[in-house]
Design a protein around this motif. Structure first.
Motif, PDB file in Angstrom:
ATOM      1  N   ILE A 144       6.038  20.681 -21.249  1.00  0.00           N
ATOM      2  CA  ILE A 144       5.277  21.092 -20.075  1.00  0.00           C
ATOM      3  C   ILE A 144       3.810  21.221 -20.467  1.00  0.00           C
ATOM      4  O   ILE A 144       3.474  21.914 -21.435  1.00  0.00           O
ATOM      5  N   LEU A 145       2.939  20.547 -19.724  1.00  0.00           N
ATOM      6  CA  LEU A 145       1.502  20.607 -19.989  1.00  0.00           C
ATOM      7  C   LEU A 145       0.895  21.769 -19.200  1.00  0.00           C
ATOM      8  O   LEU A 145       0.919  21.776 -17.967  1.00  0.00           O
ATOM      9  N   LEU A 146       0.367  22.743 -19.919  1.00  0.00           N
ATOM     10  CA  LEU A 146      -0.225  23.927 -19.305  1.00  0.00           C
ATOM     11  C   LEU A 146      -1.741  23.851 -19.452  1.00  0.00           C
ATOM     12  O   LEU A 146      -2.271  23.908 -20.566  1.00  0.00           O
ATOM     13  N   LEU A 147      -2.440  23.713 -18.322  1.00  0.00           N
ATOM     14  CA  LEU A 147      -3.903  23.596 -18.319  1.00  0.00           C
ATOM     15  C   LEU A 147      -4.507  24.976 -18.069  1.00  0.00           C
ATOM     16  O   LEU A 147      -4.224  25.606 -17.045  1.00  0.00           O
ATOM     17  N   VAL A 148      -5.332  25.434 -19.000  1.00  0.00           N
ATOM     18  CA  VAL A 148      -5.782  26.825 -18.980  1.00  0.00           C
ATOM     19  C   VAL A 148      -7.275  26.933 -19.233  1.00  0.00           C
ATOM     20  O   VAL A 148      -7.941  25.977 -19.625  1.00  0.00           O
ATOM     21  N   GLY A 149      -7.791  28.148 -19.022  1.00  0.00           N
ATOM     22  CA  GLY A 149      -9.144  28.483 -19.422  1.00  0.00           C
ATOM     23  C   GLY A 149      -9.141  29.057 -20.828  1.00  0.00           C
ATOM     24  O   GLY A 149      -8.084  29.426 -21.361  1.00  0.00           O
ATOM     25  N   LYS A 150     -10.321  29.161 -21.409  1.00  0.00           N
ATOM     26  CA  LYS A 150     -10.418  29.666 -22.777  1.00  0.00           C
ATOM     27  C   LYS A 150      -9.941  31.113 -22.861  1.00  0.00           C
ATOM     28  O   LYS A 150      -9.334  31.528 -23.856  1.00  0.00           O
ATOM     29  N   ILE A 151     -10.244  31.889 -21.829  1.00  0.00           N
ATOM     30  CA  ILE A 151      -9.729  33.253 -21.722  1.00  0.00           C
ATOM     31  C   ILE A 151      -8.563  33.226 -20.754  1.00  0.00           C
ATOM     32  O   ILE A 151      -8.728  32.922 -19.570  1.00  0.00           O
ATOM     33  N   ARG A 152      -7.363  33.512 -21.232  1.00  0.00           N
ATOM     34  CA  ARG A 152      -6.193  33.474 -20.354  1.00  0.00           C
ATOM     35  C   ARG A 152      -5.154  34.469 -20.846  1.00  0.00           C
ATOM     36  O   ARG A 152      -5.150  34.878 -22.000  1.00  0.00           O
ATOM     37  N   ARG A 153      -4.278  34.829 -19.936  1.00  0.00           N
ATOM     38  CA  ARG A 153      -3.158  35.699 -20.278  1.00  0.00           C
ATOM     39  C   ARG A 153      -2.003  34.828 -20.783  1.00  0.00           C
ATOM     40  O   ARG A 153      -1.942  33.640 -20.502  1.00  0.00           O
ATOM     41  N   ASP A 154      -1.103  35.423 -21.522  1.00  0.00           N
ATOM     42  CA  ASP A 154      -0.035  34.644 -22.155  1.00  0.00           C
ATOM     43  C   ASP A 154       1.316  34.796 -21.459  1.00  0.00           C
ATOM     44  O   ASP A 154       2.353  34.458 -22.024  1.00  0.00           O
ATOM     45  N   ILE A 155       1.307  35.292 -20.215  1.00  0.00           N
ATOM     46  CA  ILE A 155       2.570  35.531 -19.508  1.00  0.00           C
ATOM     47  C   ILE A 155       3.374  34.244 -19.363  1.00  0.00           C
ATOM     48  O   ILE A 155       4.570  34.200 -19.670  1.00  0.00           O
ATOM     49  N   ILE A 156       2.739  33.176 -18.873  1.00  0.00           N
ATOM     50  CA  ILE A 156       3.474  31.934 -18.596  1.00  0.00           C
ATOM     51  C   ILE A 156       3.984  31.283 -19.882  1.00  0.00           C
ATOM     52  O   ILE A 156       5.190  31.006 -19.984  1.00  0.00           O
ATOM     53  N   PRO A 157       3.141  31.019 -20.882  1.00  0.00           N
ATOM     54  CA  PRO A 157       3.679  30.383 -22.091  1.00  0.00           C
ATOM     55  C   PRO A 157       4.729  31.225 -22.792  1.00  0.00           C
ATOM     56  O   PRO A 157       5.706  30.685 -23.324  1.00  0.00           O
ATOM     57  N   LYS A 158       4.562  32.552 -22.776  1.00  0.00           N
ATOM     58  CA  LYS A 158       5.547  33.411 -23.449  1.00  0.00           C
ATOM     59  C   LYS A 158       6.907  33.320 -22.767  1.00  0.00           C
ATOM     60  O   LYS A 158       7.948  33.145 -23.423  1.00  0.00           O
ATOM     61  N   LYS A 159       6.917  33.420 -21.440  1.00  0.00           N
ATOM     62  CA  LYS A 159       8.195  33.383 -20.732  1.00  0.00           C
ATOM     63  C   LYS A 159       8.858  32.011 -20.849  1.00  0.00           C
ATOM     64  O   LYS A 159      10.078  31.905 -21.026  1.00  0.00           O
TER      65      LYS A 159
END
Length: 265
Positions: A144-159
């Protein structure tokens, strides 16, 4: 309390027709935008990936959580793609948070968008992705390709990682706090107005000014927060009296302000 029709929106105004601007004006409000941060696109890594046609063909799922990501795609990625590459990209399943970003993706050309209205935050979106893809073991094997900002929370990748999914995070933008946020806020502030807080980023000086000068009482302003994360941040910083938009979109915010205003009268 007599409430002013002025609404101070602590956010960058979206290019084109900003839904907050359009809807609030339709209801007779005077929306004023106070940008707190500036965005810089970082398209290089994503462009490098997409230029690999084999990767692009095998990619099935993209996760987008911010309008800033869509802006980067529109302004920096799409103009450099061939028609074939664009078609391959637009055919991907894109999971996103909130109806505003979902609408923005649709206008960009993406056809298969999930989440949106049903996903008010990253935690809910993660549950939707897990539910969708876990029903098919083959889907579980796709990165899964997750497009993010440099400052982001880790809720989605962790889950997603906890549920056995392979994630590739690519940074496509960074944000910096503007230096004159508090001065702009002071210059725009009106008695009895609404102040809408969208994110914890860039608001520290404004919160200090509000607390030190007892602005809530002296100017009789009312606070609205977009979502529970922002509400929690405000609580942690000594702001407790507010309304919270049940969903991160203009309709939900406007309805909550209208409901509260009618109750007050």
């Amino acid at each position: 309390m007599t409430t002013s029709k002025t609404v101070l929106l602590l956010k960058n105004k979206t290019e084109g027709n900003d839904r907050y601007d359009v809807l609030f004006k339709e209801k007779g409000y005077n929306p004023k935008f106070i940008p707190l941060i500036k965005h810089t696109h970082l398209p290089q890594e994503l462009l490098h990936l997409i230029a690999d046609e084999s990767y692009l063909k095998n990619l099935r799922y993209i996760v987008v959580t911010s309008q800033r990501t869509v802006e980067c795609i529109n302004e920096q990625i799409l103009p450099q793609l061939t028609d074939k590459q664009k078609q391959l990209l637009f055919d991907k399943v894109v999971y996103t948070v909130g109806p505003t970003t979902a609408s923005y993706l649709e206008r960009s050309g993406f056809k298969n968008i999930k989440g949106g209205h049903e996903a008010g935050n990253g935690d809910i979106l993660s549950d939707i992705i897990v539910s969708d893809l876990s029903s098919n073991n083959k889907d579980n094997m796709h990165e899964i390709l997750l497009l993010v900002g440099k400052i982001r929370r880790d809720i989605i990748p962790k889950k997603l990682n906890d549920n056995g999914f392979s994630i590739k995070e690519v940074i496509v933008y960074e944000t910096d706090t503007l230096k004159d946020n508090c001065e702009n806020f002071q210059a725009t502030l009106e008695d009895n107005c609404w102040v809408v807080v969208f994110s914890p980023q860039g608001i520290d000086d404004i919160l200090e000014y509000i607390k030190q000068n007892n602005i809530l009482t002296n100017h009789k302003i009312q606070i609205a927060a977009i979502g529970p994360t922002t509400e929690k941040f405000l609580n942690q910083n000594g702001i407790y009296e507010m309304i919270v938009s049940p969903k991160p979109d203009a309709h939900s915010l406007l309805n909550e302000i209208e409901r509260h205003s009618k109750h007050e009268t």
